[in-house]
Design a protein around this motif. Structure first.
Motif, PDB file in Angstrom:
ATOM      1  N   LEU A  32       0.135  12.918  -8.120  1.00  0.00           N
ATOM      2  CA  LEU A  32       1.561  12.504  -7.433  1.00  0.00           C
ATOM      3  C   LEU A  32       1.333  12.816  -5.824  1.00  0.00           C
ATOM      4  CD1 LEU A  32       4.163  13.939  -9.936  1.00  0.00           C
ATOM      5  CD2 LEU A  32       3.434  11.593  -9.657  1.00  0.00           C
ATOM      6  N   VAL A  33       0.921  13.758  -5.426  1.00  0.00           N
ATOM      7  CA  VAL A  33       0.693  14.271  -3.851  1.00  0.00           C
ATOM      8  C   VAL A  33      -0.175  13.176  -3.404  1.00  0.00           C
ATOM      9  CG1 VAL A  33      -0.176  15.692  -2.355  1.00  0.00           C
ATOM     10  CG2 VAL A  33       1.447  16.582  -4.125  1.00  0.00           C
ATOM     11  N   ARG A  34      -1.461  12.922  -4.305  1.00  0.00           N
ATOM     12  CA  ARG A  34      -2.469  11.853  -3.690  1.00  0.00           C
ATOM     13  C   ARG A  34      -1.669  10.415  -3.405  1.00  0.00           C
ATOM     14  NH1 ARG A  34      -4.916   7.914  -6.550  1.00  0.00           N
ATOM     15  NH2 ARG A  34      -6.902   6.933  -5.761  1.00  0.00           N
ATOM     16  N   THR A  35      -0.598   9.982  -4.397  1.00  0.00           N
ATOM     17  CA  THR A  35       0.066   8.761  -4.462  1.00  0.00           C
ATOM     18  C   THR A  35       0.873   8.828  -3.204  1.00  0.00           C
ATOM     19  OG1 THR A  35      -0.488   8.417  -6.818  1.00  0.00           O
ATOM     20  CG2 THR A  35       1.476   6.969  -5.573  1.00  0.00           C
ATOM     21  N   ALA A  36       1.869   9.882  -3.232  1.00  0.00           N
ATOM     22  CA  ALA A  36       2.609  10.127  -2.280  1.00  0.00           C
ATOM     23  C   ALA A  36       2.090   9.953  -0.692  1.00  0.00           C
ATOM     24  CB  ALA A  36       3.728  11.217  -2.286  1.00  0.00           C
ATOM     25  N   HIS A  37       0.897  10.451  -0.592  1.00  0.00           N
ATOM     26  CA  HIS A  37       0.173  10.421   0.719  1.00  0.00           C
ATOM     27  C   HIS A  37      -0.214   9.280   0.903  1.00  0.00           C
ATOM     28  CE1 HIS A  37      -2.944  12.435   3.445  1.00  0.00           C
ATOM     29  NE2 HIS A  37      -1.765  12.137   4.097  1.00  0.00           N
ATOM     30  N   LEU A  38      -0.530   8.240   0.309  1.00  0.00           N
ATOM     31  CA  LEU A  38      -0.990   6.712   0.531  1.00  0.00           C
ATOM     32  C   LEU A  38       0.450   6.227   0.859  1.00  0.00           C
ATOM     33  CD1 LEU A  38      -3.582   6.079  -2.236  1.00  0.00           C
ATOM     34  CD2 LEU A  38      -3.953   6.017   0.090  1.00  0.00           C
ATOM     35  N   THR A  80      12.365   6.537  -4.644  1.00  0.00           N
ATOM     36  CA  THR A  80      12.883   7.699  -3.668  1.00  0.00           C
ATOM     37  C   THR A  80      12.334   7.331  -2.363  1.00  0.00           C
ATOM     38  OG1 THR A  80      12.945   9.212  -5.363  1.00  0.00           O
ATOM     39  CG2 THR A  80      12.919  10.052  -3.126  1.00  0.00           C
ATOM     40  N   HIS A  81      10.763   6.951  -2.294  1.00  0.00           N
ATOM     41  CA  HIS A  81      10.294   6.745  -0.995  1.00  0.00           C
ATOM     42  C   HIS A  81      11.004   5.486  -0.418  1.00  0.00           C
ATOM     43  CE1 HIS A  81       7.093   5.732   1.786  1.00  0.00           C
ATOM     44  NE2 HIS A  81       7.074   4.807   1.098  1.00  0.00           N
ATOM     45  N   LEU A  82      11.005   4.397  -1.059  1.00  0.00           N
ATOM     46  CA  LEU A  82      11.746   3.140  -0.457  1.00  0.00           C
ATOM     47  C   LEU A  82      13.151   3.377  -0.097  1.00  0.00           C
ATOM     48  CD1 LEU A  82      10.309   0.487  -2.974  1.00  0.00           C
ATOM     49  CD2 LEU A  82       9.356   1.131  -0.727  1.00  0.00           C
ATOM     50  N   GLY A  83      13.801   4.246  -0.891  1.00  0.00           N
ATOM     51  CA  GLY A  83      15.255   4.512  -0.276  1.00  0.00           C
ATOM     52  C   GLY A  83      15.025   5.325   1.080  1.00  0.00           C
ATOM     53  N   GLY A 120      -5.012   4.693   6.679  1.00  0.00           N
ATOM     54  CA  GLY A 120      -3.696   5.138   6.904  1.00  0.00           C
ATOM     55  C   GLY A 120      -3.234   4.344   7.706  1.00  0.00           C
ATOM     56  N   ARG A 121      -3.630   3.924   8.940  1.00  0.00           N
ATOM     57  CA  ARG A 121      -3.063   3.070   9.951  1.00  0.00           C
ATOM     58  C   ARG A 121      -2.988   1.822   9.409  1.00  0.00           C
ATOM     59  NH1 ARG A 121      -6.803   5.855  13.353  1.00  0.00           N
ATOM     60  NH2 ARG A 121      -8.344   3.972  13.346  1.00  0.00           N
ATOM     61  N   ALA A 122      -4.085   1.285   8.702  1.00  0.00           N
ATOM     62  CA  ALA A 122      -3.666  -0.280   7.943  1.00  0.00           C
ATOM     63  C   ALA A 122      -2.576  -0.163   7.166  1.00  0.00           C
ATOM     64  CB  ALA A 122      -5.046  -0.720   7.436  1.00  0.00           C
ATOM     65  N   LEU A 123      -2.404   0.678   6.268  1.00  0.00           N
ATOM     66  CA  LEU A 123      -1.222   0.757   5.168  1.00  0.00           C
ATOM     67  C   LEU A 123      -0.034   0.929   5.890  1.00  0.00           C
ATOM     68  CD1 LEU A 123      -2.949   3.188   2.415  1.00  0.00           C
ATOM     69  CD2 LEU A 123      -2.158   0.653   2.398  1.00  0.00           C
ATOM     70  N   ALA A 124       0.027   1.813   6.793  1.00  0.00           N
ATOM     71  CA  ALA A 124       1.439   1.984   7.718  1.00  0.00           C
ATOM     72  C   ALA A 124       1.832   0.777   8.233  1.00  0.00           C
ATOM     73  CB  ALA A 124       1.224   2.885   8.898  1.00  0.00           C
ATOM     74  N   ALA A 125       0.906  -0.497   8.694  1.00  0.00           N
ATOM     75  CA  ALA A 125       1.322  -1.518   9.176  1.00  0.00           C
ATOM     76  C   ALA A 125       2.002  -2.273   8.469  1.00  0.00           C
ATOM     77  CB  ALA A 125       0.229  -2.175   9.982  1.00  0.00           C
ATOM     78  N   LEU A 126       1.829  -2.182   6.889  1.00  0.00           N
ATOM     79  CA  LEU A 126       2.630  -3.150   6.036  1.00  0.00           C
ATOM     80  C   LEU A 126       3.996  -2.474   5.794  1.00  0.00           C
ATOM     81  CD1 LEU A 126      -0.031  -2.824   3.290  1.00  0.00           C
ATOM     82  CD2 LEU A 126       0.221  -4.632   4.664  1.00  0.00           C
ATOM     83  N   PRO A 127       5.007  -3.825   5.538  1.00  0.00           N
ATOM     84  CA  PRO A 127       6.386  -3.111   4.968  1.00  0.00           C
ATOM     85  C   PRO A 127       6.337  -2.336   3.887  1.00  0.00           C
ATOM     86  CG  PRO A 127       5.927  -5.709   5.318  1.00  0.00           C
ATOM     87  CD  PRO A 127       4.658  -5.189   5.323  1.00  0.00           C
ATOM     88  N   ALA A 128       7.425  -1.542   3.945  1.00  0.00           N
ATOM     89  CA  ALA A 128       7.312  -0.423   2.705  1.00  0.00           C
ATOM     90  C   ALA A 128       7.184  -0.818   1.344  1.00  0.00           C
ATOM     91  CB  ALA A 128       8.633   0.301   2.898  1.00  0.00           C
ATOM     92  N   ARG A 129       7.867  -1.794   0.739  1.00  0.00           N
ATOM     93  CA  ARG A 129       7.518  -2.415  -0.472  1.00  0.00           C
ATOM     94  C   ARG A 129       6.110  -3.007  -0.897  1.00  0.00           C
ATOM     95  NH1 ARG A 129      10.904  -6.753  -4.137  1.00  0.00           N
ATOM     96  NH2 ARG A 129       9.175  -8.181  -3.333  1.00  0.00           N
TER      97      ARG A 129
END
Length: 202
Positions: A32-38, A80-83, A120-129
């Protein structure tokens, strides 16, 4: 994924009658932490997200079918993350309208990604959903139908988000040769199935 020092047992000291939850949560903690970190790009925020998720699931544990526990936990984690992301976005939009003193009181988003983390930088550039769809599809190995159930949207919307998100990752300048590895999920997607309680709210 770095080793996390916060054990799940701090969150999941289950009361009598919930004895099955603590072993489940302890075993699920690293995944779960691995997924949450992504999803978040920040390890401390990821651990907090997992603790919050496990606390919410624990409160409903007696009503969750054991065969469907992973579905409930994953859905609660993502929603929870999207909220949180929506609330932070609303706070950022309100900031220019507030007095300077009130602006300083607003929480600072904790999802910043380290400079050395190209993915991580590339993922951060995407909209949350869209980021959530890409993580669930290409790192969790879920099929489009199951992701749609988790997010409460159509499979077509998931397919579109996955396609656009993957294209954005491949085109991101920080990834370079890593982008070539994103042509397919890193694990085989789970078979699509109709979840018996997909309409229930987490």
């Amino acid at each position: 994924m770095p080793h996390t020092s916060s054990p799940a047992s701090e969150t999941v000291d289950a009361p009598a009658g919930n004895g099955e939850f603590a072993p489940y949560a302890t075993a699920a903690w690293p995944r779960l932490v691995r997924t949450a970190h992504l999803l978040t790009g920040d390890l401390h925020e990821a651990e907090d997200l997992v603790r919050t998720t496990l606390a919410r699931v624990r409160a409903r544990w007696r009503r969750i079918p054991r065969d469907d526990a992973d579905f409930y936990v994953r859905r609660s984690l993502v929603r929870t993350h999207l909220g949180r992301t929506r609330r932070r976005r609303a706070a950022r939009l309100l900031t220019p309208l507030l007095p300077e003193r009130a602006r300083r009181a607003l929480p600072v988003p904790a999802g910043a990604v380290g400079r050395g983390d190209a993915l991580g930088r590339a993922l951060a550039a995407l909209p949350a959903r869209r980021r959530a769809v890409v993580v669930l599809r290409h790192w969790e190995g879920l099929g489009e139908a199951e992701i749609a159930q988790l997010l409460g949207c159509s499979a077509g919307a998931v397919k579109a988000d996955a396609r656009r998100g993957l294209a954005a990752l491949r085109a991101h300048p920080s990834l370079g040769p890593v982008a070539a590895r994103l042509a397919a999920p890193s694990v085989a997607p789970s078979p699509a199935r109709r979840h018996p309680v997909s309409g229930a709210r987490s």
